[in-house]
Design a protein around this motif. Sequence first.
Motif, PDB file in Angstrom:
ATOM      1  N   GLY A  68       0.836  -1.186   0.000  1.00 23.81           N
ATOM      2  CA  GLY A  68       0.000   0.000   0.000  1.00 23.81           C
ATOM      3  C   GLY A  68       0.872   1.236   0.000  1.00 23.81           C
ATOM      4  O   GLY A  68       2.084   1.158   0.193  1.00 23.81           O
ATOM      5  N   ALA A  69       0.257   2.374  -0.255  1.00 28.65           N
ATOM      6  CA  ALA A  69       0.991   3.636  -0.265  1.00 28.65           C
ATOM      7  C   ALA A  69       0.094   4.729   0.289  1.00 28.65           C
ATOM      8  O   ALA A  69      -1.123   4.661   0.177  1.00 28.65           O
ATOM      9  CB  ALA A  69       1.437   3.981  -1.677  1.00 28.65           C
ATOM     10  N   THR A  70       0.720   5.734   0.897  1.00 32.84           N
ATOM     11  CA  THR A  70      -0.003   6.924   1.332  1.00 32.84           C
ATOM     12  C   THR A  70       0.693   8.145   0.743  1.00 32.84           C
ATOM     13  O   THR A  70       1.890   8.114   0.447  1.00 32.84           O
ATOM     14  CB  THR A  70      -0.049   7.050   2.867  1.00 32.84           C
ATOM     15  N   LEU A  71      -0.073   9.209   0.583  1.00 34.77           N
ATOM     16  CA  LEU A  71       0.451  10.444   0.015  1.00 34.77           C
ATOM     17  C   LEU A  71      -0.200  11.612   0.731  1.00 34.77           C
ATOM     18  O   LEU A  71      -1.431  11.647   0.890  1.00 34.77           O
ATOM     19  CB  LEU A  71       0.142  10.498  -1.485  1.00 34.77           C
ATOM     20  N   TYR A  73       4.906  17.181  -1.362  1.00 35.15           N
ATOM     21  CA  TYR A  73       4.195  15.906  -1.240  1.00 35.15           C
ATOM     22  C   TYR A  73       5.126  14.893  -0.598  1.00 35.15           C
ATOM     23  O   TYR A  73       6.299  14.808  -0.950  1.00 35.15           O
ATOM     24  CB  TYR A  73       3.740  15.408  -2.612  1.00 35.15           C
ATOM     25  N   THR A  74       4.584  14.130   0.347  1.00 29.32           N
ATOM     26  CA  THR A  74       5.349  13.093   1.041  1.00 29.32           C
ATOM     27  C   THR A  74       4.613  11.772   0.889  1.00 29.32           C
ATOM     28  O   THR A  74       3.425  11.680   1.188  1.00 29.32           O
ATOM     29  CB  THR A  74       5.530  13.432   2.529  1.00 29.32           C
ATOM     30  N   ALA A  75       5.343  10.752   0.442  1.00 25.78           N
ATOM     31  CA  ALA A  75       4.771   9.419   0.241  1.00 25.78           C
ATOM     32  C   ALA A  75       5.405   8.439   1.206  1.00 25.78           C
ATOM     33  O   ALA A  75       6.523   8.635   1.678  1.00 25.78           O
ATOM     34  CB  ALA A  75       5.033   8.965  -1.191  1.00 25.78           C
ATOM     35  N   GLU A 124      11.473   2.912  -3.952  1.00 24.76           N
ATOM     36  CA  GLU A 124      11.627   4.048  -4.863  1.00 24.76           C
ATOM     37  C   GLU A 124      10.238   4.643  -5.087  1.00 24.76           C
ATOM     38  O   GLU A 124       9.241   3.928  -5.081  1.00 24.76           O
ATOM     39  CB  GLU A 124      12.203   3.591  -6.203  1.00 24.76           C
ATOM     40  N   TYR A 125      10.213   5.957  -5.307  1.00 28.57           N
ATOM     41  CA  TYR A 125       8.962   6.691  -5.437  1.00 28.57           C
ATOM     42  C   TYR A 125       8.988   7.499  -6.731  1.00 28.57           C
ATOM     43  O   TYR A 125       9.964   8.188  -7.019  1.00 28.57           O
ATOM     44  CB  TYR A 125       8.775   7.643  -4.252  1.00 28.57           C
ATOM     45  N   GLU A 126       7.901   7.414  -7.489  1.00 25.31           N
ATOM     46  CA  GLU A 126       7.741   8.213  -8.705  1.00 25.31           C
ATOM     47  C   GLU A 126       6.498   9.078  -8.528  1.00 25.31           C
ATOM     48  O   GLU A 126       5.427   8.570  -8.194  1.00 25.31           O
ATOM     49  CB  GLU A 126       7.552   7.298  -9.919  1.00 25.31           C
ATOM     50  N   GLN A 146      14.870   7.169  -4.548  1.00 24.32           N
ATOM     51  CA  GLN A 146      14.599   6.726  -3.181  1.00 24.32           C
ATOM     52  C   GLN A 146      14.120   7.872  -2.296  1.00 24.32           C
ATOM     53  O   GLN A 146      13.826   7.673  -1.121  1.00 24.32           O
ATOM     54  CB  GLN A 146      15.834   6.038  -2.595  1.00 24.32           C
ATOM     55  N   THR A 147      13.995   9.057  -2.861  1.00 22.06           N
ATOM     56  CA  THR A 147      13.464  10.211  -2.135  1.00 22.06           C
ATOM     57  C   THR A 147      11.947  10.140  -2.131  1.00 22.06           C
ATOM     58  O   THR A 147      11.327  10.072  -3.191  1.00 22.06           O
ATOM     59  CB  THR A 147      13.930  11.520  -2.800  1.00 22.06           C
ATOM     60  N   ASN A 148      11.341  10.146  -0.947  1.00 20.23           N
ATOM     61  CA  ASN A 148       9.892   9.992  -0.850  1.00 20.23           C
ATOM     62  C   ASN A 148       9.143  11.330  -0.825  1.00 20.23           C
ATOM     63  O   ASN A 148       7.968  11.364  -0.493  1.00 20.23           O
ATOM     64  CB  ASN A 148       9.515   9.161   0.376  1.00 20.23           C
ATOM     65  N   THR A 149       9.820  12.424  -1.196  1.00 22.82           N
ATOM     66  CA  THR A 149       9.152  13.725  -1.263  1.00 22.82           C
ATOM     67  C   THR A 149       9.368  14.351  -2.629  1.00 22.82           C
ATOM     68  O   THR A 149      10.352  14.082  -3.321  1.00 22.82           O
ATOM     69  CB  THR A 149       9.675  14.702  -0.187  1.00 22.82           C
ATOM     70  N   TRP A 150       8.428  15.185  -2.999  1.00 23.28           N
ATOM     71  CA  TRP A 150       8.526  15.984  -4.228  1.00 23.28           C
ATOM     72  C   TRP A 150       7.903  17.337  -3.927  1.00 23.28           C
ATOM     73  O   TRP A 150       6.818  17.424  -3.345  1.00 23.28           O
ATOM     74  CB  TRP A 150       7.795  15.313  -5.381  1.00 23.28           C
ATOM     75  N   THR A 151       8.581  18.404  -4.317  1.00 24.78           N
ATOM     76  CA  THR A 151       8.049  19.752  -4.123  1.00 24.78           C
ATOM     77  C   THR A 151       7.644  20.326  -5.467  1.00 24.78           C
ATOM     78  O   THR A 151       8.467  20.427  -6.387  1.00 24.78           O
ATOM     79  CB  THR A 151       9.074  20.660  -3.426  1.00 24.78           C
TER      80      THR A 151
END
Length: 117
Positions: free
Chosen positions: A24-27, A43-45, A55-57, A76-81
């Motif tokens: 599962g995943a959360t965002l 955004y944080t996953a 890994e996060y896309e 491998q970074t779980n955030t995106w700005t």
Amino acid sequence: TVGNVAAEATATIPYTLTSTAATGATLTANPVDNTATGNSVTYTASATACTGPFEYEFQARVAPGGSFVPAQPYTQTNTWTWNTIGSPAGGYEIKVNVRTVGNVAAEATATIPYNLN
């Protein structure tokens, strides 16, 4: 015993391999929703019920019904700005795909709506 050709005793132990796949995943978004165009949104996953590493896309689309476009490739970074400068006001959807490092397909996804004023 030293010098014997055959084994005198053996032992076995049970061993079970478990999957490390994301189940599962959360965002989440910060700020949560409704920011003005020109502001940044982070955004944080996270992957759930699993071990990793992951890994996060991140992908984004104009809602409703537009096509998702890449916003940040798998890392491998779980955030995106998201720097919203130049983005028109309106509804968007942000999506994260999560996979175990080394896998080629997403194992879990999460999508949330976001509004720019």
